[in-house]
Design an enzyme around this catalytic site. Structure first.
Site, PDB file in Angstrom:
ATOM      1  N   ASP A  91       0.828  -1.294  -0.025  1.00 38.00           N
ATOM      2  CA  ASP A  91       0.038  -0.064   0.065  1.00 38.00           C
ATOM      3  C   ASP A  91       0.814   1.284  -0.078  1.00 38.00           C
ATOM      4  O   ASP A  91       2.080   1.368   0.334  1.00 38.00           O
ATOM      5  CB  ASP A  91      -0.897   0.104   1.197  1.00 38.00           C
ATOM      6  CG  ASP A  91      -2.184   0.621   1.069  1.00 38.00           C
ATOM      7  OD1 ASP A  91      -2.186   1.416   0.172  1.00 38.00           O
ATOM      8  OD2 ASP A  91      -3.186   0.287   1.873  1.00 38.00           O
ATOM      9  N   ASP A 111     -10.954   2.206  -3.178  1.00 38.71           N
ATOM     10  CA  ASP A 111     -11.319   1.871  -2.155  1.00 38.71           C
ATOM     11  C   ASP A 111     -13.166   1.909  -2.055  1.00 38.71           C
ATOM     12  O   ASP A 111     -13.839   1.632  -1.123  1.00 38.71           O
ATOM     13  CB  ASP A 111     -10.824   2.958  -0.992  1.00 38.71           C
ATOM     14  CG  ASP A 111      -9.649   2.670  -0.529  1.00 38.71           C
ATOM     15  OD1 ASP A 111      -8.891   1.500  -0.680  1.00 38.71           O
ATOM     16  OD2 ASP A 111      -8.899   3.329   0.171  1.00 38.71           O
TER      17      ASP A 111
HETATM   18  C1  GLA Z   1      -5.683   1.857   2.428  1.00 40.51           C
HETATM   19  C2  GLA Z   1      -6.221   0.855   1.349  1.00 40.51           C
HETATM   20  C3  GLA Z   1      -7.172  -0.379   2.063  1.00 40.51           C
HETATM   21  C4  GLA Z   1      -6.509  -0.592   3.184  1.00 40.51           C
HETATM   22  C5  GLA Z   1      -6.070   0.502   4.063  1.00 40.51           C
HETATM   23  C6  GLA Z   1      -5.449  -0.006   5.230  1.00 40.51           C
HETATM   24  O1  GLA Z   1      -6.851   2.916   2.313  1.00 40.51           O
HETATM   25  O2  GLA Z   1      -6.658   1.200   0.185  1.00 40.51           O
HETATM   26  O3  GLA Z   1      -7.494  -1.079   1.133  1.00 40.51           O
HETATM   27  O4  GLA Z   1      -5.588  -1.683   3.048  1.00 40.51           O
HETATM   28  O5  GLA Z   1      -5.466   1.222   3.492  1.00 40.51           O
HETATM   29  O6  GLA Z   1      -5.193   1.057   6.388  1.00 40.51           O
END
Ligand code: GLA
Length: 690
Positions: free
Chosen positions: A442, A510
């Site tokens: 990430d 997301d």
């Molecule tokens: C980001 C990612 C999510 C998740 C969160 C975890 O927002 O896009 O899918 O992994 O971080 O903190």
């Protein structure tokens, strides 16, 4: 002295000429013509305010002399000269490549323009290389991967996938009549706003109309600039953003730009399918490119930061019960991580949450028959972490500036060799000690206060950071050939071809509302391969817009199906339904992940969505309605595409069985009354062999 080079792809020609002066001129990009006919046209001065060079189509415009338009290359020589004169020196040709070398004789510096191509498709891979043969440094101020010349015609419509967090991949079109249309990132990664691509067309549809397109294999700061001049010529440059960029090329060194993949087709469907297949064949990491992606379960939206052996194993059992093949634990497993205020940088297992270590969970998951995956955000650190307390100078910073935080995070300076090594080691140590088959990498904030005191030329940091990410990903894959990598950046901030050269898949957003997702998935499908698109079934229906489990599954089954729901709360009926859909998905997976994609209708343009995938003897059709009633537009004739006209296809729809010819299905179509909002159907068609 004039010369002509013709690049021949499956259906197209790309022709380049070298004129009497040694200028490398662009002659043609489009349908094939008789090679004997290619000629280098004269160029004229129109009046003293425009030089003949302004009117020429050049393969790679350099800054200098009487050239006033946008350029692909600009540099500063050691004596302060900022004027470049690059003329043809030589060319190397093979069956699948052309490399043209230009030289600035006054400084002994060369630019090599690379073209790679084949007769299998109409994609040309382009990149540029600067070779400093002199004995002094050259400062590169701008070094684009390619310059694009489009046939001089009426204005082009330029499309890009634009958006923001939670609203990625919104397709927008701008008519370029005069001036320029720019897409760029200045954030360190691609981010959510624009994509490093161009799609230029004139009234094209999915099936008809010339489309010129290109996608850059680089996810750092990028720039796409399309311009149309006073004579109606449309040009473009695409590559590393020159904003706050320079690169010191020392004596004897060379610099190779990222690759850009360009093509010309008729209609958007051919473009998407050609690029998707090309990416699988030629761009994505070889270890998994041609293998179907497993059905994944990710526990993030079920347990958030509150992870434990017990709650993860409980979810894992349910995930296995419905047919998932891989279990991924997301954020929260490391350091002192209880929410998003602390812990990033401390990539050691949290002892309170996992008193017996992580292997207890991993063994449990493996015993269930699933592989295990883990989340990292390796480019980040937080003030409240042991890493920051030990190495406060490992972040990008300036002495007299306070570092701004986003999601309470600071960006690690990956251009420092010791930081790059640390990041690799963190993941390497976890991989050595645990059976981890998958990493979700990430990256949740843009850069700021971009001081990198370690660099002689700090403006190299944007580029060097991106290359460090790619280098670490490659090293991990080399050491652990079974490892699958997913690129995520607050949703779709890294869903681009640069990431896909080093990662096996991406997370596009997301936002997992299944209807919004159809729009996001459509934007993604324009230039990126379906198989690499993770698509989760979640419980957004509980807090956003109510949608049935059927709708949520059938939306996510249009990509690489994944589950992100809280299965602990699912009823036995829901679990049984999930199991049924996952089993169906496994049957159609090769067609979805590797088949030809046809966007028959989309919610935004046609008030419903119909997507079809075709591979070998199978076709799969998804029909989804939007959130609004269709009133008297509910009666649809859905005409399929890409079938064999003479073959008979067997399928069931609305509980009735049909056998129809491909010709019928493509010309007359399937009649549907789409009376209910947020309804979704799947039709699997099987070609009957006689
Ligand atoms: C980001 C990612 C999510 C998740 C969160 C975890 O927002 O896009 O899918 O992994 O971080 O903190």
């Amino acid at each position: 002295m004039s010369k002509i080079f013709v690049i021949e792809t499956k259906n197209t020609h790309y022709a380049i000429g070298v004129d009497e002066r040694g200028l490398v001129r662009h002659l043609h990009w489009g349908d094939k013509v008789d090679k004997k006919d290619y000629d280098i046209p004269a160029i004229w001065d129109t009046n003293s305010n425009y030089s003949d060079l302004d009117n020429a189509k050049l393969e790679y415009t350099v800054f200098g002399g009487k050239l006033y338009r946008n350029c692909a290359f600009k540099c500063t020589y050691a004596d302060g000269c900022r004027d470049s004169v690059f003329l043809f020196e030589n060319a190397e040709e093979t069956e699948n490549s052309l490399a043209i070398t230009l030289v600035d004789k006054a400084y002994d510096v060369r630019i090599k323009l690379h073209y790679l191509f084949s007769k299998n498709d109409d994609i040309i891979t382009r990149f540029a290389e600067v070779i400093n043969d002199s004995n002094a440094s050259v400062m590169l101020d701008r070094i684009m991967s390619a310059e694009i010349n489009l046939p001089t015609e009426k204005p082009y419509e330029i499309q890009n996938m634009n958006g923001s967090w939670g609203a990625e991949f919104q397709l927008e079109t701008t008519e370029l009549k005069t001036g320029s249309v720019n897409y760029e990132s200045r954030k360190g990664t691609m981010g959510h706003t624009n994509h490093p691509v161009f799609i230029a067309s004139q009234n094209a549809t999915e099936d008809y109309g010339r489309v010129y397109f290109g996608a850059l294999g680089y996810g750092g700061n990028f720039k796409v600039e399309m311009t149309r001049d006073y004579r109606g010529m449309t040009r473009g440059i695409i590559g590393i953003n020159d904003f706050d960029f320079s690169y010191e090329l020392k004596a004897g060194e060379s610099f190779v730009t990222p690759k850009v993949y360009i093509g010309v087709t008729d209609g958007f469907a051919v473009m998407s399918n050609m690029m998707g297949k090309f990416a699988v064949e030629n761009i994505m990491p070889k270890s998994f490119a041609k293998k179907p992606l497993p059905v994944l379960y990710n526990s993030w939206e079920a347990t958030w930061f509150d992870v434990s052996v017990e709650n993860q194993l409980e979810l894992a059992k349910k995930a296995k019960q419905i047919g998932c093949e891989l279990f991924v634990m997301d954020d929260g497993w490391f350091g002192d991580r209880h929410d998003d205020h602390q812990g990033l940088g401390d990539w050691v297992v949290n002892k309170q949450k996992f008193p017996n270590g992580l292997n207890e969970l991993i063994d449990g998951v493996n015993e269930l028959g699933m592989d295990f995956g883990l989340w990292f955000e390796p480019e980040m650190v937080q003030r409240d972490s042991d890493l920051f307390r030990t190495h406060p100078d490992w972040i990008y910073h300036y002495e007299k500036r306070e570092n701004s935080e986003l999601r309470n995070q600071l960006v690690l300076n990956l251009t420092k060799p010791e930081v790059k090594q640390f990041v690799f080691d963190c993941m390497d140590k976890m991989l050595q000690k645990h059976d981890i088959k998958y990493i979700k990498w990430d990256m949740n904030r843009p850069f700021s206060e971009i001081g990198a005191e370690n660099l002689e030329n700090p403006q190299e940091l944007w580029y060097r950071h991106t290359m460090a990410v790619y280098e670490i990903a490659d090293k991990l894959k080399e050491k652990y050939p079974y490892l699958q990598l997913e690129a995520c950046s607050s949703g779709g901030g890294r869903a681009e071809l640069g990431a896909l050269e080093h990662f096996d898949m991406v997370w596009t957003s997301d936002n997992t509302d299944p209807l919004d997702r159809l729009t996001i998935q459509k934007g993604y499908s324009m230039l990126y391969p379906t198989k690499s698109m993770r698509a989760w079934v979640t419980d957004w229906n509980d807090w956003c817009r109510p949608t049935s489990l059927d709708f949520r599954f059938l939306s996510s089954m249009q990509g690489s199906l994944s589950i992100g729901a809280n299965l602990s709360k699912y009823s036995d009926d829901d679990l049984a339904k999930a199991e049924k859909y996952i089993s169906l998905y496994k049957d159609i997976r090769p067609t979805i992940q590797f088949g030809d994609l046809y966007r028959l209708a989309s919610v935004r343009q046609d008030d419903y969505n119909a997507t079809e995938y075709v591979k070998d003897d199978q076709a799969v059709l998804f029909i989804c309605t939007g959130a609004d009633s269709l009133f008297n537009h509910q009666f649809k004739e859905i005409r399929l595409k890409g079938l064999d006209s003479n073959a008979i296809y067997s399928f069931d729809i609305d509980n009735k069985h049909f056998e129809k010819s491909g010709a019928y299905l493509m010309n007359v179509g399937i009649n549907q009354c789409l009376g209910t909002p947020l309804e979704c159907k799947i039709v699997v068609l099987k070609k009957l062999t006689n």
